[in-house]
Design a protein around this motif. Sequence first.
Motif, PDB file in Angstrom:
ATOM      1  N   PHE A 453      -0.283  16.852   3.034  1.00 33.93           N
ATOM      2  CA  PHE A 453      -0.574  16.145   4.275  1.00 33.93           C
ATOM      3  C   PHE A 453      -1.589  15.041   4.036  1.00 33.93           C
ATOM      4  O   PHE A 453      -1.475  13.926   4.574  1.00 33.93           O
ATOM      5  CB  PHE A 453      -1.070  17.131   5.316  1.00 33.93           C
ATOM      6  N   ASN A 454      -2.612  15.333   3.215  1.00 32.79           N
ATOM      7  CA  ASN A 454      -3.617  14.312   2.926  1.00 32.79           C
ATOM      8  C   ASN A 454      -3.035  13.177   2.079  1.00 32.79           C
ATOM      9  O   ASN A 454      -3.462  12.025   2.184  1.00 32.79           O
ATOM     10  CB  ASN A 454      -4.811  14.931   2.203  1.00 32.79           C
ATOM     11  N   ASN A 455      -2.066  13.529   1.209  1.00 30.08           N
ATOM     12  CA  ASN A 455      -1.401  12.462   0.471  1.00 30.08           C
ATOM     13  C   ASN A 455      -0.669  11.524   1.428  1.00 30.08           C
ATOM     14  O   ASN A 455      -0.689  10.291   1.279  1.00 30.08           O
ATOM     15  CB  ASN A 455      -0.426  13.043  -0.538  1.00 30.08           C
ATOM     16  N   ILE A 456       0.008  12.113   2.418  1.00 30.03           N
ATOM     17  CA  ILE A 456       0.707  11.288   3.418  1.00 30.03           C
ATOM     18  C   ILE A 456      -0.286  10.455   4.190  1.00 30.03           C
ATOM     19  O   ILE A 456      -0.086   9.243   4.417  1.00 30.03           O
ATOM     20  CB  ILE A 456       1.535  12.188   4.346  1.00 30.03           C
ATOM     21  N   LEU A 457      -1.413  11.117   4.618  1.00 33.80           N
ATOM     22  CA  LEU A 457      -2.422  10.388   5.372  1.00 33.80           C
ATOM     23  C   LEU A 457      -3.053   9.290   4.516  1.00 33.80           C
ATOM     24  O   LEU A 457      -3.391   8.207   5.024  1.00 33.80           O
ATOM     25  CB  LEU A 457      -3.502  11.355   5.875  1.00 33.80           C
ATOM     26  N   SER A 458      -3.237   9.618   3.240  1.00 35.06           N
ATOM     27  CA  SER A 458      -3.823   8.590   2.367  1.00 35.06           C
ATOM     28  C   SER A 458      -2.942   7.346   2.320  1.00 35.06           C
ATOM     29  O   SER A 458      -3.431   6.199   2.366  1.00 35.06           O
ATOM     30  CB  SER A 458      -4.009   9.157   0.954  1.00 35.06           C
ATOM     31  N   ALA A 459      -1.627   7.561   2.212  1.00 33.33           N
ATOM     32  CA  ALA A 459      -0.714   6.416   2.192  1.00 33.33           C
ATOM     33  C   ALA A 459      -0.728   5.683   3.517  1.00 33.33           C
ATOM     34  O   ALA A 459      -0.767   4.430   3.564  1.00 33.33           O
ATOM     35  CB  ALA A 459       0.695   6.888   1.845  1.00 33.33           C
ATOM     36  N   ILE A 460      -0.714   6.452   4.620  1.00 35.46           N
ATOM     37  CA  ILE A 460      -0.705   5.827   5.947  1.00 35.46           C
ATOM     38  C   ILE A 460      -1.968   5.005   6.152  1.00 35.46           C
ATOM     39  O   ILE A 460      -1.942   3.830   6.557  1.00 35.46           O
ATOM     40  CB  ILE A 460      -0.550   6.893   7.035  1.00 35.46           C
ATOM     41  N   LEU A 461      -3.154   5.632   5.865  1.00 32.32           N
ATOM     42  CA  LEU A 461      -4.418   4.945   6.113  1.00 32.32           C
ATOM     43  C   LEU A 461      -4.610   3.783   5.125  1.00 32.32           C
ATOM     44  O   LEU A 461      -5.143   2.727   5.480  1.00 32.32           O
ATOM     45  CB  LEU A 461      -5.573   5.942   6.009  1.00 32.32           C
ATOM     46  N   GLY A 462      -4.192   4.053   3.874  1.00 33.94           N
ATOM     47  CA  GLY A 462      -4.386   2.982   2.889  1.00 33.94           C
ATOM     48  C   GLY A 462      -3.568   1.747   3.197  1.00 33.94           C
ATOM     49  O   GLY A 462      -4.092   0.607   3.217  1.00 33.94           O
ATOM     50  N   TYR A 463      -2.304   1.932   3.406  1.00 32.76           N
ATOM     51  CA  TYR A 463      -1.462   0.775   3.736  1.00 32.76           C
ATOM     52  C   TYR A 463      -1.792   0.219   5.107  1.00 32.76           C
ATOM     53  O   TYR A 463      -1.729  -1.002   5.341  1.00 32.76           O
ATOM     54  CB  TYR A 463       0.004   1.155   3.648  1.00 32.76           C
ATOM     55  N   GLY A 464      -2.153   1.112   6.051  1.00 32.15           N
ATOM     56  CA  GLY A 464      -2.540   0.617   7.367  1.00 32.15           C
ATOM     57  C   GLY A 464      -3.783  -0.239   7.290  1.00 32.15           C
ATOM     58  O   GLY A 464      -3.910  -1.250   8.001  1.00 32.15           O
ATOM     59  N   GLU A 465      -4.730   0.197   6.463  1.00 32.38           N
ATOM     60  CA  GLU A 465      -5.958  -0.585   6.311  1.00 32.38           C
ATOM     61  C   GLU A 465      -5.648  -1.951   5.690  1.00 32.38           C
ATOM     62  O   GLU A 465      -6.227  -2.985   6.077  1.00 32.38           O
ATOM     63  CB  GLU A 465      -6.945   0.191   5.445  1.00 32.38           C
ATOM     64  N   ARG A 466      -4.734  -1.976   4.718  1.00 33.97           N
ATOM     65  CA  ARG A 466      -4.369  -3.252   4.110  1.00 33.97           C
ATOM     66  C   ARG A 466      -3.687  -4.169   5.122  1.00 33.97           C
ATOM     67  O   ARG A 466      -3.950  -5.378   5.176  1.00 33.97           O
ATOM     68  CB  ARG A 466      -3.442  -3.018   2.928  1.00 33.97           C
ATOM     69  N   VAL A 467      -2.825  -3.581   5.944  1.00 33.01           N
ATOM     70  CA  VAL A 467      -2.169  -4.375   6.982  1.00 33.01           C
ATOM     71  C   VAL A 467      -3.207  -4.905   7.959  1.00 33.01           C
ATOM     72  O   VAL A 467      -3.173  -6.068   8.381  1.00 33.01           O
ATOM     73  CB  VAL A 467      -1.092  -3.554   7.709  1.00 33.01           C
ATOM     74  N   PHE A 468      -4.146  -4.021   8.365  1.00 25.67           N
ATOM     75  CA  PHE A 468      -5.167  -4.418   9.324  1.00 25.67           C
ATOM     76  C   PHE A 468      -6.016  -5.545   8.760  1.00 25.67           C
ATOM     77  O   PHE A 468      -6.361  -6.507   9.471  1.00 25.67           O
ATOM     78  CB  PHE A 468      -6.048  -3.212   9.662  1.00 25.67           C
TER      79      PHE A 468
END
Length: 813
Positions: A453-468
């Motif tokens: 779950f944290n791996n999924i969250l890491s991808a979501i937050l990481g790419y989301g942060e880059r998009v942001f």
Amino acid sequence: MKPAARTPFTPDLSGPAGAYDGWPIQSRYRTTVAGGLLLVALVCVAAFYNVREDRQTSLAAGHRTVALVARVLADQIGSTIDGIPAPLQHEADLRSGSTAKDAFAAFEQGARARNPQIRSLAAGGCGFEHDIVDDAHTGGAWAHSCWPSPAHAAAAPPPAGEATFPLLVRLAAKDGRGVVPIVANLDCAALLARMSGIARDEHLIVSLAGKEAASGFRCSVGASLEPEALNDLETARFAVPGYPLTVEVGRPRADILREWRHNTWATLARTLTISSLVLVLLYVMVGQVRRQALANRELRVGEQRWRAVFDEAPVGIVMLLPNQPYMVANPAFKRMVGYSLDELHQLSASDITHPDDIELTRAKIAELERGERFTVKFEKRYLHRDGRVIWTEITISRLPETGALGGMLVAVIDDVSARREAEAERLRLEAQLRQSQKLEALGTFAGGIAHDFNNILSAILGYGERVFRALGADSPLRRDAQQVLNAGMRASLLVERILAFSRSGMTARLPVHVEPVLVETVELFKASLPPEVQVALQLDAPQAYVLGDPTHLHQVVMNLCSNAHHALEGPGTITVSARQVAIGEARALNSGTLQPGEYVCIGVADTGAGISPDVQERMFDPFFTTRKTIGGTGLGLSLVDGIVKEYGGAIEVRSEPGRGTQFNIYLPLCAQRPASPPAPTAEARRGNGETVLLVDDERALVELCEDLLAELGYEPLGFSSPGEALEAFLADPPRFDLVLTDHTMPEMTGIDLIRQIRAVRPDLPVLLMSGYGTHVVEEESRALGVRAVLKKPVLRADLTEAVHDALTRESPC
């Protein structure tokens, strides 16, 4: 109060040992033997006395008999002698002056024939000169003139073998002138001839003897006796009336005592029989006394055993009649209920039985009275004198109706309060064990899903942060990207809560300043509240620091505030406070116990509906919730309770239905203060082309981290396989300046990879990433010299600071 009931028989053990009914057995034995021997002695003495008295009586009776015979014989002889003159007068044929010898001879012959007692007759043979005696010679002197004087008798004794007695018979002359004196010599033996047969038959010796002038007249008849018998005669003498004669009758004492001897033997036999019976009876009685002594000894031992069992029994034993006061109670029961025996004599079973168990007790006793059962066993509660409730297991039996104790109830009562408490404690421990197993399973489950779950969250937050970051400030998509980041952070916090609840989360302890965390949490909480709900902040602990994790403290306050919001169900006020308190003595609170010391009290109060007592008993149980319809998980207060107890604190709950609730969280203060290193500038945090070995089993995270590290000025080399990463490192170890690896990977763990890498290059800086951390991971990482353990999902800022710090800080090695 009821009148005192009668007390049934109980053994009296107050007497001396070896006593029966208060009489010592040895005394009883000696008295029995002495009494028996005395009775035998009395029988023997009485027999001897009776024999002696019977002998005297027999001798006296024999003497009286002999005397009577002597008297009768004397009278009989006297009568015989008195009757001699009449026949002679009848036979006389003499005329006055006639002395014809032939006529006299005929007269003598006829008289002797008719009177055998007459031996011979003599006419005028008494010293008279004249045959015819005139009136002048008829006096007393004449009457005795024929009796020889003693001197004459001695001078002229009768011929040997002849015992005669001269009897003067005065015959009247036929012419009427005077009398004719005739001397009749009487034969002694003839006088006694008629007695000889009787004397022989009766073993008598009869003697006839003269006295004075007739002392020579003597004869005797009787039985032939032995010399010994002749020397032992019982004699009696009696004078013949009118004549100088004496009749003597003798009888051997042996004959007189013959019946006495027979009676004596009978008495002796009777005495021996009675004495034997007495001795036999004495023997039987002595045996009975001995058996009685043995039985008494056994009875006493049995009574002592019964008393010992009764007094020392660990269970209560009572006796009573139905609906009557207690009669007997042993010490265990008295200690059990707190009453003395005198007090129990005034109380019935219902008086000290719990009201809820009175009907049950009556129903069980009714079964015994109806004969449906012989014994009943059930649990009931007694009321102790001090008001405590005593749980017991009671077994009641009813004695048969016969006997003095008929219908009596005998109850054995076992105090099972401790057992019930132990059973309750066992159930509680089992529930805790099941809960621990449930939590362990939950922790295992959480640990299992946290990594993915944290791996999924890491991808979501990481790419989301880059998009942001890539979107401009005026871009309409910037707000959408921010919402994605917010949702990812909430998901990260949810994982953190699950891990914290299961005790599998990060447990690093650092000094935490309480007030800033409370302010930050309240501000964040306010943003989600409707306008009608007010939040008041009352802080009075500016120097309060606790040793823990700010995230945990944030979770505690946020969960309590969330529960307070749900409790309002409309307009209301939530008050969050903090103050320092000093506890002087140990205090038990709703959850946990406070030891003496300094604490910070964090309070969260609401003006809602309050919490009922039954809910308060279970509100800290995992998965217990009163908001099932609105999605309550039942983990909030359980998480709070777990964190507070882990920090060594306690929870106090004050609540009344309709008047709101206040939770007071007590956490121990610490004297440590956190270090405040200067924050580096953004330019100082950029890399200078250092090569970073990046390892993670999620390919997306490898690519994300490579992009982030490249943007920060580093040269990343990423691998999704730890084996391939190890091969690349071993191929050129000096090439790499830093290792950044995940912990949980299929082929090998990050710890194993680090161990092999540091075996080659101990000075190489290493960072470890983990979806969930444990003490074991932290300790092993620290032992291997890992610079930091990064908690997934790893944000850009955290990664930047950690990489820069690992490369610039000197190795502890």
